[in-house]
Design an enzyme around this catalytic site. Structure first.
Site: not given
Ligand code: UD1
Ligand code: UDP
Length: 412
Positions: A98, A120, A134, A211, A213, A244
């Site tokens: 999602d 999924e 999502e 984490h 939104r 996160h």
């Molecule tokens: C995203 C997904 C969410 C998922 C989550 C898993 C969307 C809209 N959201 O949320 O569904 O649950 O990932 O973790 O697709 N950033 C870094 N390094 C990284 C990753 C993120 O610096 O490796 C920071 C950056 O500033 C980036 C921000 O996090 O712009 C947001 O990342 P983004 O992928 O847009 O949203 P998440 O909150 O990570």
């Molecule tokens: N996870 C990880 N390291 C962390 C936190 C989570 O490897 O510090 C793994 C966790 O086991 C799961 C996945 O990341 O498999 C979940 O990711 P996240 O919570 O970011 O996203 P969501 O599942 O909510 O989309």
């Protein structure tokens, strides 16, 4: 002719959940030609998973920007995935879940008239702002999908209730359980990891992640205050909270919890270390989708930090409880599990209702049959069925009733 498949990933959970699907496609290399697209929606958080599962992306689209907006991210993924599709010319694009990567990649494939396989599929909260964005992303992907890989019977029923033809749905189980099984039981040292120095076996560990939104700001603040209340009240617990990388999450968590005794804020953990932490934890508080699906494998009760969940199976079987983000509710529910042995025991029994470790095989077999225009996509007896002993006190008939109610609610 081989079936040409693109698998797209971009965030941490997508890498973890697609790893074994990619492995299985590669194993059947006489039937499939595969390319992996890494959109780079996450730049660092999934690198360890890619390394662990030896996934080298064929296309790295490098779309992440600091504190990116949903619109700009969507636009970059759409544009770059379309370009990769026109270069590789796949028969099918597989997307997972999602995220913006999943939604925009499905849209790019659709614009190129390439079939989409949605892994999924069919999870529904029925509230487009929870989880945001999502819930809408997942529903929008469904509209463009050729094969819906529904993890559970409940997710299949959600799709049927929306008018998706049953012959386009395969019930597979969730691939995250395949990934957990592939890791095996290997003991993992915390030395030289972000957990170094945290005692594994002295006192009880409470694992926290958050984490989403929709929780940024006030809800997140209340959750942090609840964590402080809990360590004040229970001197034998330590909270471990891998934070996160999203800056909107970090600013609140760091401001409220840094330097609090027995609250350990860490960098995101590599997958093996995270799973080791999960195994050693007493209790889990999370808004993560993936962690809700993983915790039942280890019999760890989950308090779900959300108003609603699109993954109700664990709570239907009593292994999880949806508690929201209010300070009072978090303290009350965690308190109960930390003090009431029967309540704890009740939530820590039963098998994982989300998968059996064979989901990737089912998905790849269905894609193979689709490419050969065979029907059904997977024979009914090969689909994922709930384990016979999901929970000692809750029989399968209870589940069917709940699933029927959920499906009916969707039609209303
Ligand atoms: C995203 C997904 C969410 C998922 C989550 C898993 C969307 C809209 N959201 O949320 O569904 O649950 O990932 O973790 O697709 N950033 C870094 N390094 C990284 C990753 C993120 O610096 O490796 C920071 C950056 O500033 C980036 C921000 O996090 O712009 C947001 O990342 P983004 O992928 O847009 O949203 P998440 O909150 O990570
Ligand atoms: N996870 C990880 N390291 C962390 C936190 C989570 O490897 O510090 C793994 C966790 O086991 C799961 C996945 O990341 O498999 C979940 O990711 P996240 O919570 O970011 O996203 P969501 O599942 O909510 O989309």
């Amino acid at each position: 002719m081989k079936c040409r498949v693109i698998a797209v990933l971009g965030t941490r959970p997508e890498a973890i959940k697609l790893a074994l699907v990619i492995q299985e496609l590669r194993r059947r290399s006489d039937e499939f030609e595969i390319a992996v697209i890494h959109t780079g929606q996450h730049r660092t958080m999934l690198d360890s998973a890619l390394k662990l599962f030896k996934i080298k992306p064929d296309f790295d689209l490098d779309v992440m920007r600091p504190n990116q907006t949903l619109s700009s991210l969507t636009a970059r993924v759409l544009d770059t995935v379309e370009n990769a599709c026109s270069r590789f010319q796949p028969h099918m694009v597989l997307v997972q879940g999602d995220t913006t990567t999943a939604f925009a990649s499905a849209l790019a494939a659709y614009y190129c008239k390439i079939a989409v396989g949605h892994i999924e599929a069919g999870l529904r909260s029925r509230d487009i702002y929870n989880p945001f964005p999502e819930e809408a992303n997942r529903r929008l992907v469904s509209v463009m999908t050729e094969i819906h890989f529904a993890p559970t019977a409940l997710s299949r029923d959600n799709l049927l209730a929306e008018g998706v033809p049953s012959e386009k749905i395969v019930v597979t189980g969730n691939t995250v359980v395949d990934t957990l099984r592939a890791l095996g039981e290997v003991p993992h040292s915390w030395e030289h990891t972000a957990l170094e120095g945290i005692p594994q076996n002295h006192g009880r560990l409470v694992l926290v992640t958050s984490h989403r939104r929709e929780s940024w700001g006030t809800d997140q603040e209340h959750m942090c205050l609840a964590l402080k209340d809990l360590v004040t009240k229970h001197h034998d617990i330590r909270i471990v909270y891998p934070v996160h990388m999203n800056p909107n999450v970090r600013s609140t968590v760091n401001a409220l919890l840094q330097d609090t005794e027995r609250i350990h804020l860490t960098e995101p953990l590599d997958y093996i270390t995270f799973v080791s932490l999960l195994r050693h934890s007493f209790l889990v508080l999370t808004d993560s989708g993936g962690i809700q699906e993983e915790a039942p494998t280890f019999g760890k009760p989950v308090l779900v930090l959300r108003k609603v969940t699109e993954r109700p199976e664990a709570s239907q079987f009593g292994m999880a409880k949806i508690i929201g983000m209010s300070r009072e509710a978090i303290v009350r529910e965690a308190d109960r599990l930390l003090t009431d042995t029967d309540a704890y025991q009740d939530m820590s029994e039963g098998e994982n209702p989300y998968g059996d470790g064979h989901s990737s095989e089912r998905i790849v077999e269905a894609v193979a049959r689709w490419s050969q225009t065979k029907t059904p996509l997977l024979e009914a007896d090969k689909e994922f069925k709930l384990p016979p002993r999901v929970h000692p006190r809750r029989r399968r008939s209870d589940f069917s009733q709940n699933a029927a109610k959920a499906a009916t609610a969707g039609k209303e």
